[in-house]
Design an enzyme around this catalytic site. Structure first.
Site, PDB file in Angstrom:
ATOM      1  N   ILE A  39       1.468  -1.826  -3.888  1.00  0.00           N
ATOM      2  CA  ILE A  39       1.774  -0.389  -3.859  1.00  0.00           C
ATOM      3  C   ILE A  39       1.036   0.312  -4.988  1.00  0.00           C
ATOM      4  O   ILE A  39       0.830   1.504  -4.945  1.00  0.00           O
ATOM      5  CB  ILE A  39       3.288  -0.089  -3.952  1.00  0.00           C
ATOM      6  CG1 ILE A  39       3.873  -0.630  -5.254  1.00  0.00           C
ATOM      7  CG2 ILE A  39       4.030  -0.620  -2.743  1.00  0.00           C
ATOM      8  CD1 ILE A  39       5.166   0.049  -5.656  1.00  0.00           C
ATOM      9  N   ASP A  40       0.634  -0.450  -6.025  1.00  0.00           N
ATOM     10  CA  ASP A  40      -0.067   0.168  -7.156  1.00  0.00           C
ATOM     11  C   ASP A  40      -1.486   0.600  -6.768  1.00  0.00           C
ATOM     12  O   ASP A  40      -2.108   1.398  -7.454  1.00  0.00           O
ATOM     13  CB  ASP A  40      -0.164  -0.816  -8.336  1.00  0.00           C
ATOM     14  CG  ASP A  40       1.186  -1.110  -8.962  1.00  0.00           C
ATOM     15  OD1 ASP A  40       2.197  -0.631  -8.428  1.00  0.00           O
ATOM     16  OD2 ASP A  40       1.227  -1.820  -9.986  1.00  0.00           O
ATOM     17  N   GLU A  88       4.746   4.328 -14.956  1.00  0.00           N
ATOM     18  CA  GLU A  88       5.546   3.463 -15.840  1.00  0.00           C
ATOM     19  C   GLU A  88       4.702   2.852 -16.964  1.00  0.00           C
ATOM     20  O   GLU A  88       5.200   2.542 -18.030  1.00  0.00           O
ATOM     21  CB  GLU A  88       6.203   2.343 -15.026  1.00  0.00           C
ATOM     22  CG  GLU A  88       5.176   1.452 -14.322  1.00  0.00           C
ATOM     23  CD  GLU A  88       5.761   0.292 -13.543  1.00  0.00           C
ATOM     24  OE1 GLU A  88       6.987   0.135 -13.488  1.00  0.00           O
ATOM     25  OE2 GLU A  88       4.951  -0.471 -12.982  1.00  0.00           O
ATOM     26  N   ARG A 101       8.706   0.897  -3.042  1.00  0.00           N
ATOM     27  CA  ARG A 101       8.437  -0.380  -2.377  1.00  0.00           C
ATOM     28  C   ARG A 101       9.345  -0.627  -1.189  1.00  0.00           C
ATOM     29  O   ARG A 101       9.088  -1.512  -0.385  1.00  0.00           O
ATOM     30  CB  ARG A 101       8.655  -1.514  -3.391  1.00  0.00           C
ATOM     31  CG  ARG A 101       7.408  -1.861  -4.129  1.00  0.00           C
ATOM     32  CD  ARG A 101       7.629  -2.670  -5.369  1.00  0.00           C
ATOM     33  NE  ARG A 101       8.433  -3.854  -5.244  1.00  0.00           N
ATOM     34  CZ  ARG A 101       8.575  -4.753  -6.224  1.00  0.00           C
ATOM     35  NH1 ARG A 101       7.901  -4.584  -7.359  1.00  0.00           N
ATOM     36  NH2 ARG A 101       9.334  -5.794  -6.088  1.00  0.00           N
TER      37      ARG A 101
END
Ligand code: F6P
Length: 410
Positions: free
Chosen positions: A139-140, A250, A308
């Site tokens: 997902i990054d 993050e 996610r």
């Protein structure tokens, strides 16, 4: 075609998923399984990533089983198990893996993972000659897939990893929802988004309506911090509703005045078998500094696993099917140690096998955003980035309520 006439009849292909899950993993598994079955392979699933090849093994048969590729996450389960010695686990597990590949008579492995899982697979291929094909996921969106974005006559190196399109849609919706509560309280909401090393997903928060964004590619030094606060104040004061959403990855490095140093905020002191710590909490730090310095009410919201979680969206569904078509090509031409990727960033309808190619798998992680995607002085994503997002998730559209009630004077 009858079973005994199929090209790979008598061979077994096994699939595993490693690392953090994504909404597109089951779709990837199903798409690979279906195509491999048509080629004649018996298809196994190795459970919990590399862990499923340790000890006695944990392997299931996926052939001729019902499967739901729209259901998010992974029915094969996942782990961050490293086959090679690491600080956390000094044991070399390669002999166990080799033994189980032989016991289960596995001829080819398709590893669905990010840089860690596919990096280990590549090493096993080079070191032990195990036929592996990597399948991208994160997902990054920070694996170097070498997918080119054609924008205004220029070519920008972008990334397109299965999992990102669904996660980006989720984050866009999440950000959009934050707007009404921020407006109702005239607040600043600092929205934290997953992304350890790169700001792709935070970009989707921006595409979903966040006014300002901080990403890991640009650290917030002491000087940049003052500039950032000025920018926040100005953006808040000039906003129509006196409300602001600040998206923050993050993994942003932030200057800590008390410690007089730059650093990330950790959720835990634990590290995984690939040496990654867990980040989390930067939004709380920023929100409290905004409240203290600017005297504007600010709140932190961590979107965390929301990105996610949940179903595979249509773009991801088709992306995984298209990349699985390329896996067929790699299998037919015995090209191992490779990973299928899209050659360029295309709209949904362009997700076709002729737009795919393959890259060498392993050590291709941490692909930062191209500089043209982010304006460091405005702390905002650029039009070029918005165009990238538009290809994948469609046009931006926001519901707004622009009220301007007349004030009653008694
Ligand atoms: O897979 C990448 C990622 O989603 C990162 O963005 C995040 O830091 C990490 O996984 C967290 O994973 P977990 O909490 O499952 O270890």
């Amino acid at each position: 075609m009858s079973q005994n006439k199929k090209l790979f009849n008598g061979k077994t292909l096994a699939i595993l998923t490693g690392g953090g899950d994504t909404p597109a993993l089951n779709s990837s598994i199903e798409s690979i399984r279906n195509r491999a079955s048509v080629l004649g392979y018996k298809v196994y699933g190795i459970r919990k990533g590399w862990k499923g090849l340790l000890g006695d093994g944990d392997v299931v048969d996926l052939s001729n089983q019902p499967y739901d590729g729209f259901y998010g996450g992974t029915a094969l389960l996942s782990s961050r198990t490293n086959p090679f010695p690491s600080k956390k686990n000094p044991e070399d597990r390669v002999p166990q893996i080799l033994r189980n590949l032989e016991r289960y008579k596995i001829d080819v492995i398709v590893t669905i993972g990010g840089d860690d899982t596919n990096g280990a697979a590549k090493r096993l291929y080079l070191q032990e000659g195990i036929p592996v094909i990597g399948f991208p996921k994160t997902i990054d969106n920070d694996l170097r897939t070498r997918s080119m974005h054609h924008y205004n006559g220029t070519e920008i190196e972008a990334v397109l990893c299965p999992g990102f399109p669904s996660a980006a849609k989720g984050i866009m919706e999440f950000t959009h929802r934050m707007r009404t509560t921020a407006e109702s309280h005239s607040r600043i909401i600092v929205l934290e988004v997953m992304g350890r090393d790169a700001g792709w997903l935070t970009g989707s928060a921006s595409f979903g309506g966040a006014d300002i964004a901080l990403i890991p590619e640009y650290e917030i030094t002491r000087e940049r911090k003052d500039f950032f606060f000025e920018r926040v104040k100005e953006a808040y004061m000039t906003s129509k509703k006196k409300a602001l959403i600040i998206a923050v990855s993050e993994g942003v490095r932030w200057y800590d005045e008390a410690k007089d140093k730059l650093g990330v905020v950790y959720a835990s002191s634990e590290v995984d078998e690939y040496g990654h710590p867990r980040f989390g909490g930067i939004s709380g730090v920023i929100a409290s500094e905004i409240t203290n310095k600017l005297k504007i009410e600010a709140r932190a919201q961590i979107s965390g696993y929301y990105a996610r979680a949940g179903e595979c969206r249509l773009y991801d569904r088709r992306l995984t099917q298209t990349l699985a078509d390329k896996v067929v090509d790699l299998l037919l031409s015995n090209q191992y140690g490779q990973m299928p990727v899209m050659k360029s960033i295309v709209k949904f309808q362009g997700l076709e096998e002729f737009n795919t190619t393959s890259v060498d798998m392993g050590s291709i992680g941490n692909m930062p955003l191209a500089e043209v995607y982010y304006d460091v002085n405005k702390f905002q994503f650029s039009d070029a980035f918005n165009d990238f997002m538009t290809q994948i998730v469609g046009e931006q559209h926001f519901l707004t309520f622009d009220y301007d009630f007349p004030v009653v004077i008694p």
